[in-house]
Design a protein around this motif. Structure first.
Motif, short mmCIF file in Angstrom:
data_model
loop_
_atom_site.label_atom_id
_atom_site.label_comp_id
_atom_site.label_asym_id
_atom_site.label_seq_id
_atom_site.Cartn_x
_atom_site.Cartn_y
_atom_site.Cartn_z
N PRO A 94 80.52 71.82 45.96
CA PRO A 94 80.94 70.52 46.48
C PRO A 94 82.40 70.50 46.59
O PRO A 94 83.30 71.14 45.64
CB PRO A 94 80.30 69.81 45.17
N LEU A 95 83.11 69.91 47.42
CA LEU A 95 84.41 69.65 47.48
C LEU A 95 84.94 68.28 47.02
O LEU A 95 85.58 68.24 46.16
CB LEU A 95 84.73 69.83 49.04
N ALA A 96 84.32 67.25 47.63
CA ALA A 96 84.67 65.76 47.16
C ALA A 96 83.56 64.81 47.87
O ALA A 96 82.60 65.26 48.77
CB ALA A 96 86.17 65.71 47.60
N ASN A 97 83.68 63.78 47.39
CA ASN A 97 83.24 62.40 48.17
C ASN A 97 83.97 61.68 48.74
O ASN A 97 85.22 61.29 47.94
CB ASN A 97 82.33 61.50 47.18
N THR A 98 83.77 60.97 49.79
CA THR A 98 84.72 59.93 50.50
C THR A 98 83.62 58.87 50.92
O THR A 98 82.56 58.92 51.07
CB THR A 98 85.47 60.39 51.68
N LEU A 99 84.39 57.60 51.10
CA LEU A 99 83.56 56.57 51.84
C LEU A 99 83.49 57.03 53.47
O LEU A 99 84.19 57.94 53.90
CB LEU A 99 84.31 55.44 51.54
N ARG A 100 82.78 56.27 54.09
CA ARG A 100 82.41 56.48 55.64
C ARG A 100 83.70 56.34 56.60
O ARG A 100 83.57 56.89 57.58
CB ARG A 100 81.33 55.92 56.16
N SER A 101 84.54 55.64 55.94
CA SER A 101 85.64 55.38 56.93
C SER A 101 86.90 56.00 56.28
O SER A 101 87.33 56.04 55.13
CB SER A 101 86.00 53.81 56.64
N ALA A 102 87.78 56.48 57.11
CA ALA A 102 88.95 57.22 57.11
C ALA A 102 89.99 56.52 56.39
O ALA A 102 90.91 56.87 55.80
CB ALA A 102 89.42 57.84 58.20
N LYS A 103 89.82 55.01 56.40
CA LYS A 103 90.88 53.90 56.34
C LYS A 103 90.73 53.69 54.59
O LYS A 103 91.72 52.92 54.25
CB LYS A 103 90.53 53.01 57.15
N VAL A 104 89.61 54.09 54.06
CA VAL A 104 89.58 53.82 52.70
C VAL A 104 90.21 54.82 51.76
O VAL A 104 89.75 55.88 51.86
CB VAL A 104 87.96 53.61 52.23
N PRO A 105 91.24 54.43 50.82
CA PRO A 105 91.94 55.38 50.11
C PRO A 105 91.20 55.93 48.95
O PRO A 105 91.55 55.33 47.80
CB PRO A 105 93.06 54.39 49.85
N PHE A 106 90.32 56.68 49.04
CA PHE A 106 89.49 56.96 47.82
C PHE A 106 88.85 58.31 48.52
O PHE A 106 88.49 58.76 49.37
CB PHE A 106 88.16 56.34 47.71
N VAL A 107 89.10 59.31 47.30
CA VAL A 107 88.19 60.78 47.37
C VAL A 107 87.69 61.08 45.97
O VAL A 107 88.51 61.04 44.80
CB VAL A 107 89.19 61.82 47.84
N GLY A 108 86.54 61.46 45.64
CA GLY A 108 86.04 61.96 44.20
C GLY A 108 86.11 63.28 44.51
O GLY A 108 85.13 63.87 44.93
N VAL A 109 86.75 64.20 43.95
CA VAL A 109 87.25 65.54 43.87
C VAL A 109 86.33 66.41 42.68
O VAL A 109 86.32 65.85 41.80
CB VAL A 109 88.37 66.09 43.96
N SER A 110 85.35 67.20 43.10
CA SER A 110 84.81 67.91 42.08
C SER A 110 85.64 68.81 41.21
O SER A 110 86.64 69.72 41.86
CB SER A 110 83.77 68.95 42.96
N VAL A 111 85.49 68.66 39.98
CA VAL A 111 86.63 69.32 39.16
C VAL A 111 86.19 70.82 39.17
O VAL A 111 86.95 71.54 38.60
CB VAL A 111 86.23 68.65 37.72
N LYS A 112 84.86 71.10 39.62
CA LYS A 112 84.54 72.63 39.81
C LYS A 112 85.19 73.26 40.64
O LYS A 112 85.45 74.52 40.61
CB LYS A 112 82.92 72.70 40.26
N LEU A 113 86.06 72.70 41.57
CA LEU A 113 86.86 73.28 42.44
C LEU A 113 88.36 73.59 41.92
O LEU A 113 89.01 74.37 42.55
CB LEU A 113 86.96 72.41 43.78
N MET A 114 88.70 73.11 41.04
CA MET A 114 90.01 73.33 40.20
C MET A 114 90.07 74.55 39.42
O MET A 114 89.15 74.72 38.62
CB MET A 114 90.21 71.96 39.50
N LYS A 115 91.30 74.82 39.53
CA LYS A 115 91.56 76.15 38.82
C LYS A 115 92.32 75.78 37.50
O LYS A 115 93.39 75.41 37.75
CB LYS A 115 92.22 77.15 39.77
N PHE A 116 91.71 76.20 36.46
CA PHE A 116 92.55 76.01 35.19
C PHE A 116 92.41 77.29 34.30
O PHE A 116 91.39 78.02 34.35
CB PHE A 116 91.90 74.85 34.27
N ALA A 117 93.47 77.41 33.56
CA ALA A 117 93.51 78.53 32.77
C ALA A 117 92.31 78.62 31.49
O ALA A 117 91.90 79.52 31.19
CB ALA A 117 94.87 79.07 32.29
#
Length: 194
Positions: A94-117
């Motif tokens: 998964p990358l992220a979730n967004t609403l169906r409109s590009a005008k809505v300021p929201f993205v739910g990013v999958s933490v699985k995508l993030m690089k941490f030590a």
């Protein structure tokens, strides 16, 4: 502000995310649709925890950038009026979730995508999970700190977050829309009952 590097499981899709204080929620979602999404990707073991939960970082699209592998971005919609769920076609992460409109300021990013030590570095940068919602759909026992549904007490925070995003025009640029159009065809995956 801190920058988190993003990278899919196979290293094809890469990017970066701005972590701006006061502009995000670190949440744990146990809903049926998140579980269904992991099933759609045939990647439940890598995506969900032992309770069937997904860890998400909710922020503004303008703070997320995909720098490599844009051609691997795919989208799916699990219900007729549901959100867009974006993923990497290369490794089904998964990358992220967004609403169906590009005008809505929201993205739910999958933490699985993030690089941490380390796990500690993740907590230092993202902070602890501030909300565990939809616990009634948990696999096995519901986590003791989870809410059965989405708590109404959290709604004012969401509304303030959205208002700040609209005022600051934080819906653009978005890695998932060009103008008002999605960057990739969003497929539909509806149950027969829907």
């Amino acid at each position: 502000m801190k920058i988190v590097e993003l990278e899919c499981s196979c290293g094809t899709v890469k990017g970066r995310l701005k972590v701006v204080p006061g502009s995000f929620f670190h949440v744990h979602c146990l809903c049926r649709d998140c579980q269904k999404f992991a099933g759609y990707l045939q990647n439940k073991d890598k995506i969900l925890d032992e309770h069937g939960g997904s860890e998400l970082f909710q922020t503004y699209p303008a703070y997320m950038e995909i720098t490599e592998g844009q051609e691997q971005i795919r989208g799916v919609q699990l219900t007729h009026k549901g959100i867009y769920r974006w993923y990497c076609d290369c490794c089904k992460l998964p990358l992220a979730n967004t609403l169906r409109s590009a005008k809505v300021p929201f993205v739910g990013v999958s933490v699985k995508l993030m690089k941490f030590a380390s796990e500690q570095q993740k907590i230092d940068i993202l902070g602890p999970v501030t909300l565990k919602a939809f616990g009634k759909y948990a696999i096995g026992d519901m986590p003791k700190d989870a809410h059965m549904r989405f708590p109404r007490t959290f709604l004012p925070k969401i509304l303030a977050f959205m208002a700040k995003g609209f005022l600051g025009a934080k819906s653009r640029p978005s890695p998932f829309f060009i103008g008002d159009a999605p960057v990739a065809k969003v497929h539909t995956f509806f149950d027969k009952a829907e």
